[in-house]
Design an enzyme around this catalytic site. Structure first.
Site, mmCIF file in Angstrom:
data_model
loop_
_atom_site.group_PDB
_atom_site.id
_atom_site.type_symbol
_atom_site.label_atom_id
_atom_site.label_comp_id
_atom_site.label_asym_id
_atom_site.label_seq_id
_atom_site.Cartn_x
_atom_site.Cartn_y
_atom_site.Cartn_z
ATOM 1 C CG ASP A 137 38.521 -54.079 32.635
ATOM 2 O OD1 ASP A 137 38.659 -53.100 33.422
ATOM 3 O OD2 ASP A 137 38.251 -54.173 31.705
ATOM 4 C CE LYS A 138 34.538 -51.079 39.624
ATOM 5 N NZ LYS A 138 34.188 -49.912 39.226
ATOM 6 C CG HIS A 139 31.471 -54.432 34.572
ATOM 7 N ND1 HIS A 139 31.075 -53.362 33.682
ATOM 8 C CD2 HIS A 139 30.074 -54.919 35.093
ATOM 9 C CE1 HIS A 139 29.899 -53.573 33.271
ATOM 10 N NE2 HIS A 139 29.219 -54.362 34.297
ATOM 11 C CB SER A 140 30.568 -51.123 38.727
ATOM 12 O OG SER A 140 29.312 -50.846 39.573
ATOM 13 C CE LYS B 211 29.375 -53.790 27.339
ATOM 14 N NZ LYS B 211 28.278 -54.380 26.911
ATOM 15 C CE LYS B 212 34.357 -54.107 32.064
ATOM 16 N NZ LYS B 212 35.600 -53.076 32.302
ATOM 17 C CB THR C 112 33.672 -44.917 34.487
ATOM 18 O OG1 THR C 112 33.256 -45.706 35.515
ATOM 19 C CG2 THR C 112 35.119 -44.636 34.530
ATOM 20 N NE ARG D 168 19.371 -57.330 26.709
ATOM 21 C CZ ARG D 168 20.191 -57.306 27.608
ATOM 22 N NH1 ARG D 168 21.532 -56.913 26.946
ATOM 23 N NH2 ARG D 168 20.272 -57.192 29.061
ATOM 24 C CB SER E 137 24.984 -57.442 27.714
ATOM 25 O OG SER E 137 25.279 -56.069 27.450
#
Length: 434
Positions: free
Chosen positions: A79-82, A186-187, A119, A167, A182
């Site tokens: 997986d990837k996260h930005s 999730k990831k 996305t 928050r 945070s």
């Protein structure tokens, strides 16, 4: 255990132990912890420092406050996260490219936040596409196509969903500890074997300085690896939009230009960098450069395009989207060029201002529940260092109404700085962490 005791401990700059953080996260998920207590917890964390161990413990506690996915797939799950930028549609290109290289990519993505695009919003600009699926359906799609891009269910990282909303209204969004927990809760709930993080830095990013970006990258990589997920980060430049377009359908169009061999540039460069890192971490290639080369090859020889088309169809989109994509994307009512008023070079671009201009056009949400217009945005944006002459287009505005287009034109002009000399154009890739 008691919420007040945990909050008091944080107030004294003591780090709660793992059991206390797990109790508090579960209390956020099931309502045992009140909104007032959640706000006090967030402020106490924000004013202190959990350290690497406490940060990791909070991350896992929030991950385990909801459902943790399991997989029965033929290859490594990656997986990837930005961390968020403008004109950043890499996920739409990276997921099918990785699938073409032998990875299984159930990419859990999000919606627009602040000035940055989401996305899921981009993908849903394609008629019929759904990003809300069950895990069984997600597994089926990935088994058949190699990739899917979907949203998290309400059961994933339940503590984060509640804490993030609190928050947002208590001025505690910017805590490094809370950001790390945070993102990763999730990831990690999606149980990837390897994860790559694209940490943005610059005018269009949340992190404006290299030091801030490096601190976040190190925190994320440290916590994820400690949790048992092989993770690396790439710090990439966001002093100008990644793609020359901002807006949901317009960014999908940029992806299709790349997938059909009509464009390359920074989109492909960053996709290759991220893909090379995560393929190497997943053990699918010998090294990062080999992985990057394979990602580029998959884009150029059409294998990534084929995977993208299958993914779109599997998620409810048109069967013939890849072959006739321009026909399916929504079009705006108003198209207007922003012409240069003077000669010179583009010396600075305020990416955050451009992102907010797109939000004002209706391409993002100003309040939760706003309906997005997928057709609006900006295209044909100039790049840093470009030489311009009077009358030359600086950008093209896509709007729903003439008055909105006029306001966007003023915003675009204010976001671009034209100077005599071209200046220094920063490298796209700043550094790798992990």
């Amino acid at each position: 255990m008691d919420a007040r005791t945990i909050i008091a401990k944080l107030r004294r700059h003591q780090v709660p132990d793992e059991l206390e953080l797990r109790w508090f996260a579960q209390g956020l998920a099931d309502g045992t912890v009140s909104d007032a207590q959640a706000g006090a917890f967030a402020m106490a964390v924000c004013m202190g420092d959990l350290g690497a161990a406490g940060r990791g413990a909070l991350t896992l506690a929030m991950r385990d406050s909801g459902e943790v996915l399991t997989w029965d797939l033929d290859g490594p799950v990656i997986d990837k996260h930005s961390t968020g930028g403008v004109g950043d549609c890499v996920s739409l290109l990276l997921a099918p490219a990785l699938a073409a290289c032998g990875a299984c990519v159930p990419m859990i993505s999000g919606r627009g936040l602040g000035h940055t695009g989401g996305t899921l919003d981009k993908l849903e600009a394609i008629p019929g596409v759904t990003t809300s699926v069950s895990q069984n359906r997600l597994t089926e799609i990935v088994s058949n196509t190699g990739c899917a891009i979907v949203g998290a269910t309400a059961q994933i990282a339940a503590a984060d969903k509640r804490l993030y909303a609190i928050r947002d209204v208590t001025a505690t969004v910017e805590s490094l500890d809370l950001i790390t927990a945070s993102i990763l809760s999730k990831k990690l709930a999606a149980s990837p074997d390897a994860l790559v993080l694209d940490v943005k830095v610059g005018s269009g990013a949340f992190m404006k300085t290299q030091d801030e970006a490096r601190a976040l990258a190190e925190a994320l990589v440290g916590a994820a690896n400690a949790a048992g997920c092989k993770t690396s980060a790439v710090i990439s430049d966001m002093n100008q939009p990644l793609a020359p377009a901002l807006g949901n359908a317009l960014e999908v169009a940029e992806i299709m230009l790349v997938l059909t061999g009509q464009s390359e540039g920074p989109l492909v460069q960053l996709t290759a960098a991220l893909g090379g890192v995560v393929l190497a971490d997943a053990g699918l290639v010998d090294d990062v450069q080999d992985g990057a080369d394979r990602v580029v090859a998959a884009i150029r020889d059409g294998r990534a395009t084929e995977r993208f088309g299958k993914m779109i169809a599997a998620q409810g989109g048109p069967l013939s989207f890849v072959g006739d994509w321009a026909r399916f994307l929504p079009e705006p009512n108003v198209i207007r060029e922003v012409a240069a008023l003077e000669a010179g070079h583009v010396t600075a671009i305020d990416g955050e201002a451009l992102g907010l201009a797109v939000v004002a056009l209706g391409g993002g949400r100003q309040v939760e529940g706003d309906v997005i217009d997928p057709a609006v945005g900006l295209s044909g944006l100039v790049r840093l260092g470009d030489e311009v002459s009077p009358g030359q287009p600086l950008a093209v505005i896509h709007a729903g109404r003439e008055d909105a287009a006029r306001r966007a034109e003023a915003a675009v002009r204010a976001a671009l700085t034209i100077g005599d000399a071209p200046g220094v154009v920063p490298d796209l890739i700043h550094e790798r962490v992990g």
